[in-house]
Write an enzyme that holds these catalytic residues in place. Structure first.
Site, short mmCIF file in Angstrom:
data_model
loop_
_atom_site.label_atom_id
_atom_site.label_comp_id
_atom_site.label_asym_id
_atom_site.label_seq_id
_atom_site.Cartn_x
_atom_site.Cartn_y
_atom_site.Cartn_z
N ASP A 230 0.83 -1.20 0.00
CA ASP A 230 0.00 0.00 0.00
C ASP A 230 0.87 1.26 0.00
OD1 ASP A 230 -2.70 1.24 0.38
OD2 ASP A 230 -1.79 1.94 2.24
N GLU A 279 14.68 -15.56 -0.41
CA GLU A 279 15.10 -16.67 0.45
C GLU A 279 14.06 -17.78 0.49
OE1 GLU A 279 15.90 -15.28 4.34
OE2 GLU A 279 17.30 -13.71 3.72
#
Length: 564
Positions: A230, A279
């Protein structure tokens, strides 16, 4: 469990094929169709009039059958709801009105079992004023280390009675609010680019970055497939918070970079975040809500070491006009190609008037419109615009209810409105409630199947005739158009990912392009046009008559052909 929860359709059991589908599709996000769920307004499982996570979970099979790839959930975090959840008090908790963390976990697991991915909203520009950091900052007074995590400043004027600078809130009024200090005296001011209940974080402070990296890992460990960010363009402010000098740019989509939007420093944050995301297995993604002056600057957010996608608000704000649309499409593809990112296309969301109503009105009224306009015209154009959007290379976003052809509810009584911008004067128009009215599932019943206890915003009479029940299995209905279009999009190898279109000659007011063996023609005019019959019709939003190698395409109609 409530009676409605017991009666709600349960997700199908986990299957090897469904799980494999989620895991197998490499670069799935490059051509994904992602469905936005506004939790308040999707489905209510406990009859309190407010949508919730269990309600969403019960409707996941509907979304699977619609044919979307992923579901983006607007905020469901713990919040006082001053701005419908975009004022977050606790980023690691579910607000009780929506359920619990166990409900979130079950929703994610069920979605994956159905072959759907889950993207959650992240709100890093500001918190709630009820966030523990902000409450402590107020209680501890001037000099508190917690105040350094927000933008607290002394005021101007003889007694500090004037705001620190001339910035205004996007919701209208000053972007600063003066606090009363613990000793009862008027004190410092704090910055809020949106509502006063939404103080902006100071991203220059290392604790803010540390906290959000931890939040990312929390939800990634829960299994979410990505984040919609956002106000992705607003986190970093220009050094010294300089005066704007003009208030003409106090809107989300301006013409220039401002001291508080689209500052280059945001990109350092996203490079750090990308390292974390990479990751994790399963191709998790970031999507930016970045209101930038140009699509060229939007491309900065999706460079290879930053975010994966960014909403294309220039396309959303375009009129139903062939020349304008072609220019935006070309600029978008040309801007995304050098950074290797897919284009994204969107027509509606929770902040703008639904496109079935925008297109029902004359051009030039903006993205928040208060008039119903010509409903039949708006729906015809909306259907055509959808097929055009889904034919373009890249990823597409669908806002809940647009597959039903829902219009904006433009006549909500003032006393039921909840958009904070509505109460703030200048700024955004404050009529976002119209696109947030709970969607209809059934022809009849309490709130047309939304829930057993009414709905938090009143639904209009006749809403049931636009419901999922009323449109399911009905040839030519908007719902079946979406289902068919998404199925064809999956089947056609030349649809979806890519970075170019081959424009074809056509009459004025007509967009025609080829992608391999696929051809799309969109007639944006108010009259029928004659074009070549390019092959076998795959799907059309309106009437098409073929004869003698030519096709007459009805007004405001889009057609898909295959030349195979």
């Amino acid at each position: 469990m409530s009676q409605q929860q017991s009666a709600a359709p349960a997700p199908t059991p986990t299957t090897d094929s469904a799980v494999a589908t989620v895991a197998r599709r490499r670069d799935w996000w490059r051509d994904a169709v992602i469905y936005q769920v506004y939790p308040r307004s999707f489905a209510d499982s406990n009859g309190d009039g407010m949508g919730d996570l269990e309600g969403i979970r019960s409707r996941l099979p509907y979304l699977r059958d619609l044919g979307v790839d992923a579901v983006w959930l607007s905020p469901f975090y713990a919040s006082p709801q001053a701005d419908a959840g975009y004022d977050v008090a606790d980023y690691r908790a579910v607000d009780p009105m929506f359920g619990t963390l166990l409900d979130a976990d079950a929703l994610i697991r069920d979605a994956h079992a159905l072959g759907l991915r889950i993207i959650v909203d992240l709100v890093p520009n500001h918190s709630s004023d009820q966030h523990e950091w902000f409450k402590r900052a107020l209680a501890e007074g001037p000099g508190s280390p917690l105040r350094e995590r927000y933008h607290f400043r002394p005021g101007k004027g003889e007694n500090g009675e004037l705001p620190p600078n001339d910035w205004e809130s996007i919701f209208g009024g000053p972007a600063w609010t003066r606090v009363t200090e613990p000793d009862g005296t008027p004190g410092e001011w704090y910055l809020h680019l949106f509502a006063p209940e939404q103080p902006d974080f100071n991203w220059e402070h290392p604790a803010v970055g540390d906290e959000f990296r931890s939040i990312l890992r929390f939800w990634l460990d829960m299994g979410v497939d990505g984040f919609r960010i956002d106000v992705a363009h607003g986190m970093v402010k220009a050094p010294g918070l300089p005066d704007l000098g003009s208030h003409d740019e106090m809107r989300l989509l301006g013409n220039d970079v401002t001291p508080f939007f689209d500052q280059d420093g945001v990109h350092d944050i996203y490079r750090q975040w990308r390292l974390i995301l990479d990751e994790y297995s399963g191709e998790r993604i970031f999507v930016a809500e970045a209101w930038t002056p140009t699509v060229e600057r939007t491309a900065n957010y999706v460079r290879p070491d930053e975010l994966h996608q960014a909403f294309n608000f220039q396309y959303l704000a375009s009129h139903w006009d062939a020349a304008e649309l072609r220019e935006v499409v070309d600029r978008t593809l040309d801007s995304m190609r050098p950074v290797g990112a897919p284009a994204t296309w969107v027509l509606s969301n929770h902040d703008v008037t639904r496109h079935a109503t925008r297109f029902a009105n004359p051009a030039g009224l903006g993205t928040q419109i208060r008039e119903a306009g010509d409903r039949e015209l708006g729906l015809r154009r909306a259907r055509a615009a959808t097929l055009l959007m889904l034919a373009l290379p890249g990823s597409a976003y669908v806002y809940q209810g647009e597959e039903l052809g829902l219009p904006d509810v433009v006549d909500l009584p003032d006393e039921v409105r909840q958009d904070p911008a509505y109460f703030r004067g200048a700024g955004q128009d404050g009529f976002r409630d119209g696109c947030r009215v709970p969607i209809p599932w059934t022809r009849e019943g309490s709130s047309y199947g939304f829930g057993d206890g009414g709905s938090w915003l009143p639904q209009p009479e006749g809403w049931g005739e636009l419901s999922v029940e009323a449109q399911t299995g009905v040839p030519g209905s908007t719902l079946e158009l979406y289902r068919s279009a998404l199925a064809v999009r999956r089947e056609q190898a030349d649809l979806g990912a890519g970075d170019a279109v081959e424009w074809l000659a056509g009459p004025e007011g007509v967009l025609a392009f080829r992608r391999g063996e696929f051809v799309c023609v969109a007639n944006t005019t108010g009259a029928p046009v004659t074009v070549p019959a390019y092959g076998r019709v795959l799907i059309t939003s309106g009437e098409v008559e073929e004869t003698g190698g030519e096709a007459v395409v009805a007004a405001d109609t889009t057609v898909w052909w295959t030349t195979a």
